[in-house]
Design a protein around this motif. Structure first.
Motif, PDB file in Angstrom:
ATOM      1  N   VAL A  92     -56.958 -22.902  97.351  1.00 39.90           N
ATOM      2  CA  VAL A  92     -57.005 -22.577  99.059  1.00 39.90           C
ATOM      3  C   VAL A  92     -56.006 -22.725  99.065  1.00 39.90           C
ATOM      4  N   GLN A  93     -56.214 -24.550  99.019  1.00 38.78           N
ATOM      5  CA  GLN A  93     -55.663 -25.640  99.933  1.00 38.78           C
ATOM      6  C   GLN A  93     -54.044 -25.685  99.310  1.00 38.78           C
ATOM      7  N   ALA A  94     -53.972 -25.969  98.363  1.00 38.86           N
ATOM      8  CA  ALA A  94     -52.919 -25.645  97.441  1.00 38.86           C
ATOM      9  C   ALA A  94     -51.688 -24.816  97.670  1.00 38.86           C
ATOM     10  N   LEU A  95     -52.399 -23.203  97.678  1.00 36.90           N
ATOM     11  CA  LEU A  95     -51.627 -22.166  98.030  1.00 36.90           C
ATOM     12  C   LEU A  95     -50.914 -22.334  99.343  1.00 36.90           C
ATOM     13  N   ALA A  96     -51.686 -22.849 100.650  1.00 38.01           N
ATOM     14  CA  ALA A  96     -51.507 -23.061 102.073  1.00 38.01           C
ATOM     15  C   ALA A  96     -50.561 -24.148 102.212  1.00 38.01           C
ATOM     16  N   SER A  97     -50.305 -24.827 101.161  1.00 31.55           N
ATOM     17  CA  SER A  97     -49.507 -26.153 101.833  1.00 31.55           C
ATOM     18  C   SER A  97     -47.984 -25.975 102.330  1.00 31.55           C
ATOM     19  N   LYS A 126     -54.517 -13.999  94.523  1.00 33.55           N
ATOM     20  CA  LYS A 126     -54.810 -12.977  93.530  1.00 33.55           C
ATOM     21  C   LYS A 126     -53.497 -14.009  92.293  1.00 33.55           C
ATOM     22  N   TRP A 127     -54.764 -13.368  91.408  1.00 39.84           N
ATOM     23  CA  TRP A 127     -54.022 -14.550  89.762  1.00 39.84           C
ATOM     24  C   TRP A 127     -52.219 -15.375  89.724  1.00 39.84           C
ATOM     25  N   ASP A 128     -51.279 -14.231  90.644  1.00 36.45           N
ATOM     26  CA  ASP A 128     -50.610 -14.492  90.811  1.00 36.45           C
ATOM     27  C   ASP A 128     -49.326 -15.172  92.008  1.00 36.45           C
ATOM     28  N   ASP A 129     -49.726 -15.045  92.831  1.00 33.37           N
ATOM     29  CA  ASP A 129     -49.675 -15.696  94.618  1.00 33.37           C
ATOM     30  C   ASP A 129     -49.248 -17.325  94.357  1.00 33.37           C
ATOM     31  N   PHE A 130     -49.022 -17.818  93.565  1.00 34.67           N
ATOM     32  CA  PHE A 130     -48.943 -19.047  93.058  1.00 34.67           C
ATOM     33  C   PHE A 130     -46.975 -18.953  92.856  1.00 34.67           C
ATOM     34  N   GLU A 131     -46.735 -20.445  92.274  1.00 35.90           N
ATOM     35  CA  GLU A 131     -45.398 -20.335  91.408  1.00 35.90           C
ATOM     36  C   GLU A 131     -45.580 -20.999  90.066  1.00 35.90           C
ATOM     37  N   PHE A 132     -45.345 -19.645  89.009  1.00 35.65           N
ATOM     38  CA  PHE A 132     -45.447 -20.824  87.993  1.00 35.65           C
ATOM     39  C   PHE A 132     -44.894 -21.992  87.297  1.00 35.65           C
ATOM     40  N   VAL A 273     -49.683 -26.099  85.751  1.00 35.12           N
ATOM     41  CA  VAL A 273     -49.051 -26.930  86.978  1.00 35.12           C
ATOM     42  C   VAL A 273     -49.029 -25.505  88.223  1.00 35.12           C
ATOM     43  N   TYR A 274     -49.750 -25.750  88.708  1.00 36.85           N
ATOM     44  CA  TYR A 274     -48.489 -24.351  90.150  1.00 36.85           C
ATOM     45  C   TYR A 274     -48.198 -24.553  91.249  1.00 36.85           C
ATOM     46  N   ALA A 275     -47.130 -24.242  92.008  1.00 39.66           N
ATOM     47  CA  ALA A 275     -47.250 -24.959  93.255  1.00 39.66           C
ATOM     48  C   ALA A 275     -46.773 -23.467  94.008  1.00 39.66           C
ATOM     49  N   PRO A 276     -47.057 -24.147  95.693  1.00 39.43           N
ATOM     50  CA  PRO A 276     -47.476 -22.654  96.348  1.00 39.43           C
ATOM     51  C   PRO A 276     -46.454 -21.371  96.300  1.00 39.43           C
ATOM     52  N   PRO A 277     -45.734 -20.379  96.837  1.00 40.13           N
ATOM     53  CA  PRO A 277     -44.535 -19.701  96.813  1.00 40.13           C
ATOM     54  C   PRO A 277     -43.797 -19.873  97.062  1.00 40.13           C
ATOM     55  N   ASN A 278     -42.679 -19.018  97.085  1.00 47.04           N
ATOM     56  CA  ASN A 278     -41.382 -19.561  97.495  1.00 47.04           C
ATOM     57  C   ASN A 278     -41.290 -20.791  97.694  1.00 47.04           C
ATOM     58  N   LEU A 279     -41.579 -21.894  96.807  1.00 47.91           N
ATOM     59  CA  LEU A 279     -41.231 -22.845  96.450  1.00 47.91           C
ATOM     60  C   LEU A 279     -39.547 -22.961  96.443  1.00 47.91           C
ATOM     61  N   ALA A 280     -39.097 -24.535  96.425  1.00 44.62           N
ATOM     62  CA  ALA A 280     -37.492 -24.482  97.366  1.00 44.62           C
ATOM     63  C   ALA A 280     -36.972 -25.023  95.668  1.00 44.62           C
ATOM     64  N   ALA A 281     -36.294 -24.337  95.775  1.00 47.52           N
ATOM     65  CA  ALA A 281     -34.852 -23.478  94.423  1.00 47.52           C
ATOM     66  C   ALA A 281     -35.292 -25.311  93.839  1.00 47.52           C
ATOM     67  N   ASP A 282     -34.592 -26.945  94.345  1.00 48.13           N
ATOM     68  CA  ASP A 282     -34.643 -27.605  94.375  1.00 48.13           C
ATOM     69  C   ASP A 282     -35.477 -28.427  92.976  1.00 48.13           C
TER      70      ASP A 282
END
Length: 345
Positions: A92-97, A126-132, A273-282
């Protein structure tokens, strides 16, 4: 009173006061100064959240990744353990970062596939709320007993389960982990219904392993990397692996498919390795490129092998498909066992 000295602007017939002239001079200087380009990602340390305790499979995977990522990105990568709620708190902390690429998550089977499948209303994501970003490794899975156990083969263990039922016990690193769900799948295949061995949950795989060594539990199933040193020392004995093929490090241990339990092959640990959603393109592009470098990093490959895991670096789209397959496996298993969070029905 003396008047303030004034200057006549060469391109104007108006006289300007000293204050106004100073302001214009600053503006002109700023306009003439070339814009300073922002440093490319990453330009400061990256944090990897490991949602499980130090010393376990997730922590080792996170630290191996951090070391390799630091080499690939030429930037410090720091692991922070955020434990609690079977991996939910750290996730949850990673998701909200902020989605800037400076906070990543070491994703695991339990926190990213099992919990969203079985406890969707309390998991909070949800399982797919993160950036893969990509998978890292798979953890060969199997069942083990004490080195002095009377159960010499997997068949011996299965026969005992059918006779003893609840009188038998097994250790896990907690409910709704692969340590828990693997046996549940096995019990389902054996049609043990409510006469299943009793689960003894511990705080982590280390405690579960030592309880087996001490004879407090009769068997355990989980990622074999957690048991590898104890297996090599003879304190534990592996009876079955879920790999499609026998493991080179344990060539005498049969596969689930060989034993007639091919459906057990879906039970396997993994790290991604996951990142928060809407990760910056660069940041996304740089991280995905780094994963390709890590896949070929001999130091990372060796460190991964030492934990008993197998390198399994895949693209973001392949990772999504891989995780979805595991989510669906545990959702189906949960439905067959009627253990899905009732509020989600």
């Amino acid at each position: 009173m003396r008047s303030i000295a004034c200057f006549k602007h060469p391109f104007s017939s108006r006289r300007l006061g000293a204050g106004a002239w100073t302001a214009l001079t600053i503006v002109a200087m700023l306009a003439a100064t070339p814009a300073v380009a922002q440093d490319p990602y990453p330009n400061r340390p990256i944090t990897v959240i490991s949602p499980y305790s130090a010393g376990g499979d997730a922590d080792l995977a996170a630290r191996n990744f951090a070391a390799a990522a630091q080499r690939a990105l030429s930037q410090a990568v720091v692991v922070v353990n955020k434990v609690g709620a079977s991996g939910v708190i750290g996730s949850v902390q990673a998701l909200a970062s902020p989605p800037d690429g400076y906070t990543l998550l070491l994703a695991r089977t339990g926190s990213q596939a099992i919990l969203p499948a079985i406890m969707p209303t309390t998991t909070k994501y949800k399982w797919d709320d993160f950036e893969f970003i990509g998978t890292l490794e798979v953890n060969p899975y199997g069942c083990v007993v004490n080195g002095k156990s009377p159960y010499r083969t997997f068949g011996d263990l299965v026969d005992a389960m059918k006779v003893k039922g609840k009188a038998m016990n097994f250790g896990t690193a907690g409910v709704l982990t692969t340590n828990d769900m693997g046996p549940r799948q096995l019990f389902r295949l054996l049609k043990l219904t409510d006469q299943t061995p009793t689960q003894i949950p511990y705080k982590g795989t280390g405690e579960a392993s030592m309880s087996l060594v001490a004879g407090q539990t009769e068997f355990a199933c989980g990622s074999l990397g957690s048991f590898l040193a104890l297996i090599k020392s003879g304190q534990l004995r592996a009876l079955m692996v879920t790999n499609p093929e026998r493991m080179a490090s344990m060539p005498d241990v049969p596969t689930a498919r060989e034993l007639g339990y091919a459906e057990m092959e879906g039970i396997v640990g993994w790290s991604a390795v996951y990142a928060p959603p809407n990760l910056a393109a660069d940041a996304r592009a740089r991280l995905v490129a780094a994963m390709k470098v890590i896949a070929d990093d001999p130091l990372w490959q060796a460190a991964t092998a030492q934990t008993g895991s197998l390198p399994y670096v895949k693209s973001p789209s392949e990772t999504r498909q891989f995780v979805q397959k595991h989510f669906q496996l545990y959702r189906s298993l949960g439905e067959s066992l009627n253990i899905i969070d009732s509020k989600a029905q």
